[in-house]
Scaffold this active site. Structure first.
Site, PDB file in Angstrom:
ATOM      1  N   GLY A  15       0.839  -1.196   0.000  1.00  0.00           N
ATOM      2  CA  GLY A  15       0.000   0.000   0.000  1.00  0.00           C
ATOM      3  C   GLY A  15       0.878   1.252   0.000  1.00  0.00           C
ATOM      4  N   VAL A  27      17.200   8.210  -0.930  1.00  0.00           N
ATOM      5  CA  VAL A  27      17.998   7.062  -1.391  1.00  0.00           C
ATOM      6  C   VAL A  27      18.822   7.458  -2.622  1.00  0.00           C
ATOM      7  CG1 VAL A  27      17.873   4.756  -2.442  1.00  0.00           C
ATOM      8  CG2 VAL A  27      16.445   5.298  -0.452  1.00  0.00           C
ATOM      9  N   ARG A  76       0.952  -4.870  -5.785  1.00  0.00           N
ATOM     10  CA  ARG A  76       1.119  -6.117  -5.057  1.00  0.00           C
ATOM     11  C   ARG A  76       1.429  -7.175  -6.113  1.00  0.00           C
ATOM     12  NH1 ARG A  76      -0.634  -4.392   0.028  1.00  0.00           N
ATOM     13  NH2 ARG A  76      -2.142  -2.706  -0.048  1.00  0.00           N
ATOM     14  N   ASP A 107       5.569  -5.174   6.211  1.00  0.00           N
ATOM     15  CA  ASP A 107       6.108  -6.503   6.533  1.00  0.00           C
ATOM     16  C   ASP A 107       6.130  -7.428   5.322  1.00  0.00           C
ATOM     17  OD1 ASP A 107       4.857  -6.698   9.947  1.00  0.00           O
ATOM     18  OD2 ASP A 107       6.865  -6.257   9.175  1.00  0.00           O
ATOM     19  N   SER A 109       6.446  -6.614   2.195  1.00  0.00           N
ATOM     20  CA  SER A 109       7.563  -6.203   1.323  1.00  0.00           C
ATOM     21  C   SER A 109       8.892  -6.632   1.920  1.00  0.00           C
ATOM     22  CB  SER A 109       7.526  -4.694   1.129  1.00  0.00           C
ATOM     23  OG  SER A 109       6.273  -4.304   0.556  1.00  0.00           O
ATOM     24  N   THR A 129       4.355   2.485   5.500  1.00  0.00           N
ATOM     25  CA  THR A 129       2.946   2.080   5.528  1.00  0.00           C
ATOM     26  C   THR A 129       2.194   2.995   6.481  1.00  0.00           C
ATOM     27  OG1 THR A 129       1.360   0.353   6.155  1.00  0.00           O
ATOM     28  CG2 THR A 129       3.466   0.330   7.302  1.00  0.00           C
ATOM     29  N   ILE A 130       0.933   3.293   6.154  1.00  0.00           N
ATOM     30  CA  ILE A 130       0.149   4.184   7.034  1.00  0.00           C
ATOM     31  C   ILE A 130      -0.333   3.450   8.279  1.00  0.00           C
ATOM     32  CG2 ILE A 130      -0.645   5.590   5.075  1.00  0.00           C
ATOM     33  CD1 ILE A 130      -3.431   4.214   5.491  1.00  0.00           C
ATOM     34  N   ASP A 131      -0.155   2.109   8.320  1.00  0.00           N
ATOM     35  CA  ASP A 131      -0.747   1.302   9.399  1.00  0.00           C
ATOM     36  C   ASP A 131      -0.007   1.335  10.728  1.00  0.00           C
ATOM     37  OD1 ASP A 131      -1.603  -1.368   7.036  1.00  0.00           O
ATOM     38  OD2 ASP A 131      -2.450   0.620   7.383  1.00  0.00           O
ATOM     39  N   ASP A 133       2.032  -0.710  11.699  1.00  0.00           N
ATOM     40  CA  ASP A 133       1.926  -2.102  12.198  1.00  0.00           C
ATOM     41  C   ASP A 133       3.174  -2.926  11.943  1.00  0.00           C
ATOM     42  OD1 ASP A 133       0.112  -3.676   9.419  1.00  0.00           O
ATOM     43  OD2 ASP A 133       1.781  -2.247   9.479  1.00  0.00           O
ATOM     44  N   ARG A 158     -18.047  15.186  13.116  1.00  0.00           N
ATOM     45  CA  ARG A 158     -18.534  15.532  14.471  1.00  0.00           C
ATOM     46  C   ARG A 158     -19.477  16.736  14.401  1.00  0.00           C
ATOM     47  NH1 ARG A 158     -17.239  16.213  20.013  1.00  0.00           N
ATOM     48  NH2 ARG A 158     -15.339  15.379  20.441  1.00  0.00           N
ATOM     49  N   MET A 173      -8.679   3.091   8.218  1.00  0.00           N
ATOM     50  CA  MET A 173      -7.831   2.012   7.708  1.00  0.00           C
ATOM     51  C   MET A 173      -6.908   1.468   8.807  1.00  0.00           C
ATOM     52  SD  MET A 173      -6.646   2.952   3.852  1.00  0.00           S
ATOM     53  CE  MET A 173      -7.564   2.250   2.468  1.00  0.00           C
ATOM     54  N   ARG A 175      -5.598  -2.019   8.177  1.00  0.00           N
ATOM     55  CA  ARG A 175      -5.616  -3.472   7.929  1.00  0.00           C
ATOM     56  C   ARG A 175      -6.010  -4.171   9.223  1.00  0.00           C
ATOM     57  NH1 ARG A 175      -1.356  -6.491   4.013  1.00  0.00           N
ATOM     58  NH2 ARG A 175      -0.297  -4.529   4.192  1.00  0.00           N
ATOM     59  N   LYS A 218     -25.867  14.271  26.154  1.00  0.00           N
ATOM     60  CA  LYS A 218     -24.902  14.335  25.031  1.00  0.00           C
ATOM     61  C   LYS A 218     -25.680  14.368  23.729  1.00  0.00           C
ATOM     62  CE  LYS A 218     -20.292  12.691  25.995  1.00  0.00           C
ATOM     63  NZ  LYS A 218     -19.194  12.690  25.010  1.00  0.00           N
TER      64      LYS A 218
HETATM   65  P1  ADP Z   1       3.020  -4.523   2.761  1.00  0.00           P
HETATM   66  O1  ADP Z   1       4.428  -4.535   2.284  1.00  0.00           O
HETATM   67  O2  ADP Z   1       2.464  -3.144   2.901  1.00  0.00           O
HETATM   68  O3  ADP Z   1       2.805  -5.415   3.945  1.00  0.00           O
HETATM   69  P2  ADP Z   1       1.869  -6.639   1.149  1.00  0.00           P
HETATM   70  O4  ADP Z   1       1.641  -7.530   2.309  1.00  0.00           O
HETATM   71  O5  ADP Z   1       0.849  -6.565   0.067  1.00  0.00           O
HETATM   72  O6  ADP Z   1       2.107  -5.129   1.573  1.00  0.00           O
HETATM   73  O7  ADP Z   1       3.267  -7.081   0.458  1.00  0.00           O
HETATM   74  C1  ADP Z   1       3.705  -6.342  -0.674  1.00  0.00           C
HETATM   75  C2  ADP Z   1       4.340  -7.298  -1.674  1.00  0.00           C
HETATM   76  O8  ADP Z   1       5.431  -7.985  -1.063  1.00  0.00           O
HETATM   77  C3  ADP Z   1       3.397  -8.424  -2.094  1.00  0.00           C
HETATM   78  O9  ADP Z   1       2.524  -8.001  -3.124  1.00  0.00           O
HETATM   79  C4  ADP Z   1       4.391  -9.470  -2.592  1.00  0.00           C
HETATM   80  O10 ADP Z   1       4.851  -9.135  -3.886  1.00  0.00           O
HETATM   81  C5  ADP Z   1       5.551  -9.278  -1.625  1.00  0.00           C
HETATM   82  N1  ADP Z   1       5.445 -10.277  -0.554  1.00  0.00           N
HETATM   83  C6  ADP Z   1       4.537 -10.299   0.438  1.00  0.00           C
HETATM   84  N2  ADP Z   1       4.734 -11.394   1.221  1.00  0.00           N
HETATM   85  C7  ADP Z   1       5.794 -12.065   0.680  1.00  0.00           C
HETATM   86  C8  ADP Z   1       6.491 -13.291   0.997  1.00  0.00           C
HETATM   87  N3  ADP Z   1       6.135 -14.031   2.066  1.00  0.00           N
HETATM   88  N4  ADP Z   1       7.531 -13.663   0.221  1.00  0.00           N
HETATM   89  C9  ADP Z   1       7.904 -12.908  -0.842  1.00  0.00           C
HETATM   90  N5  ADP Z   1       7.290 -11.761  -1.218  1.00  0.00           N
HETATM   91  C10 ADP Z   1       6.245 -11.346  -0.461  1.00  0.00           C
HETATM   92  O1  F6P Z   2      -1.491  -1.301   4.260  1.00  0.00           O
HETATM   93  C1  F6P Z   2      -2.036  -0.041   3.960  1.00  0.00           C
HETATM   94  C2  F6P Z   2      -3.503  -0.185   3.635  1.00  0.00           C
HETATM   95  O2  F6P Z   2      -4.040   1.073   3.338  1.00  0.00           O
HETATM   96  C3  F6P Z   2      -4.314  -0.810   4.759  1.00  0.00           C
HETATM   97  O3  F6P Z   2      -4.615   0.109   5.795  1.00  0.00           O
HETATM   98  C4  F6P Z   2      -5.521  -1.275   3.988  1.00  0.00           C
HETATM   99  O4  F6P Z   2      -6.231  -2.308   4.636  1.00  0.00           O
HETATM  100  C5  F6P Z   2      -4.873  -1.806   2.703  1.00  0.00           C
HETATM  101  O5  F6P Z   2      -3.679  -1.046   2.521  1.00  0.00           O
HETATM  102  C6  F6P Z   2      -5.736  -1.665   1.474  1.00  0.00           C
HETATM  103  O6  F6P Z   2      -5.039  -2.328   0.423  1.00  0.00           O
HETATM  104  P1  F6P Z   2      -5.374  -2.018  -1.113  1.00  0.00           P
HETATM  105  O7  F6P Z   2      -4.827  -0.658  -1.426  1.00  0.00           O
HETATM  106  O8  F6P Z   2      -4.625  -3.106  -1.856  1.00  0.00           O
HETATM  107  O9  F6P Z   2      -6.857  -2.095  -1.258  1.00  0.00           O
END
Ligand code: ADP
Ligand code: F6P
Length: 326
Positions: A15, A27, A76, A107, A109, A129-131, A133, A158, A173, A175, A218
């Protein structure tokens, strides 16, 4: 002996998040200052597999630090979760003379970066990531911009919620994480904050809270609901049926992913991007840049992926106390 880096790549993955452009800018410019060439890889791992690779100069990243989104694009890519895809990615790196890659994402990525490192391409991750997390870091680039975007939108809701004496459910959002919801809940003075990590799915207690607050005079009731719980529209219907109070749901959605990055996101992105470029240029690999206890540090990717973090019990308790939910 660390491998000498002649050329590195940079890609944004998962995302998108405000501040990713500031990472790419840092970079590129830091690597060039280190005497290392840079190639931009478009659309994340999908772009790598499609060989969408461009040369980057210092001027390639002019006038982007203030822009949301990512000039490289992101995507993705299911194919990259397979060993075959990872081997292909590494072969393409070698074909284009790319010795190492900075991966900006979450995570998922990072798992891709670890896989690429196993295939012999040096990698360093930057938390984008905006999460919020990613357990290995206290801050992820994009969170501050997203949470302020959401907070400002909820302030507007509000106003109308008060005018109509309504109950408003706002879904944010994150996730499966509740950081955006917790921060907005506190910042917007919400009466109920529903987090995936904490929610007991006892909707009756929310209904009782609404009725009790209405009796106290309220005029509105704000519920911040994390998308990891979701179902805000059907929740609104059930609450209105049970309380007789007009209840409306708003799904904030993708506005939280865009917008010009805040100062904090531009700052963290610039430092973390430069740090990642330096690690790669020093021949380091399989590392991720983190922010821990007020310092920028780096950890092995596998160690980072094994780390855990929880919502602060005290901060959650304060959110309940200040909302009068006791
Ligand atoms: P984020 O990086 O925000 O967690 P995703 O979970 O969608 O977003 O992961 C982004 C990309 O990283 C995925 O579309 C995929 O290409 C790659 N990826 C995710 N999990 C794995 C994995 N276990 N092994 C290799 N590549 C991965
Ligand atoms: O990981 C960032 C995020 O915006 C989450 O908060 C949300 O659940 C997800 O991406 C949405 O994914 P997509 O853009 O693939 O619909």
């Amino acid at each position: 002996m660390a491998q000498e880096m002649k050329t590195i790549g940079v890609l944004t993955s998962g995302g998108d998040a405000p501040g990713m452009n500031a990472v790419v800018r840092a970079v590129v410019r830091k690597a060039l200052m280190n005497g290392v060439a840079v190639k931009g890889i478009k659309k994340g791992y999908q772009g790598l597999l499609n060989e969408e690779i461009i040369d980057m100069k210092a001027t390639s990243v002019s006038d982007i630090i203030q822009k949301g989104g990512t000039i490289l694009g992101t995507a993705r890519c299911k194919e990259f979760t397979t060993e075959e895809g990872q081997k292909l990615g590494a072969d393409i790196c070698r074909k284009h003379g790319i010795d190492g890659i900075v991966v900006v994402g979450g995570d998922g990525s990072y798992k891709g970066a670890a896989a690429l490192a196993r295939q012999g391409i040096n990698t360093v991750g930057v938390p984008g990531t905006i999460d919020l997390d990613i357990s290995s870091t206290e801050y992820t680039i994009g969170f501050d911009t997203a949470v302020n975007t959401a907070m400002e939108a909820i302030d507007k809701i509000r106003d109308t919620s008060s005018s109509h004496e309504r109950c408003s459910i706002i879904e944010v959002m994150g996730r499966n994480a509740g950081y955006l919801a917790l921060w907005c809940g506190i910042a917007n003075g919400a009466e109920d904050i529903l987090l995936p990590e904490k929610y007991d799915y006892n909707e009756q207690s929310i209904i009782n809270n609404i009725i009790r607050n209405r009796k106290r005079g309220k005029t509105h009731h704000l519920i911040i609901n994390a998308e990891g719980i979701g179902h805000s529209t059907s929740m609104a219907r059930r609450i209105e049926a049970a309380t007789g109070i007009e209840t409306r749901a708003t799904i904030l959605g993708y506005m939280q992913r865009g917008g010009s990055p805040t100062c904090k996101d531009r700052y963290f992105a610039s430092i973390m991007g430069a740090y990642a470029a330096d690690l790669l240029c020093q021949g380091k690999s399989n590392r991720v840049v983190c922010y821990q206890k007020g310092e920028f540090v780096d950890h092995d990717i596998q160690e980072a992926l094994a780390m855990t973090k929880q919502i602060s019990e005290y901060e959650y308790e304060v959110s309940r106390l200040l909302s009068g939910n006791v």
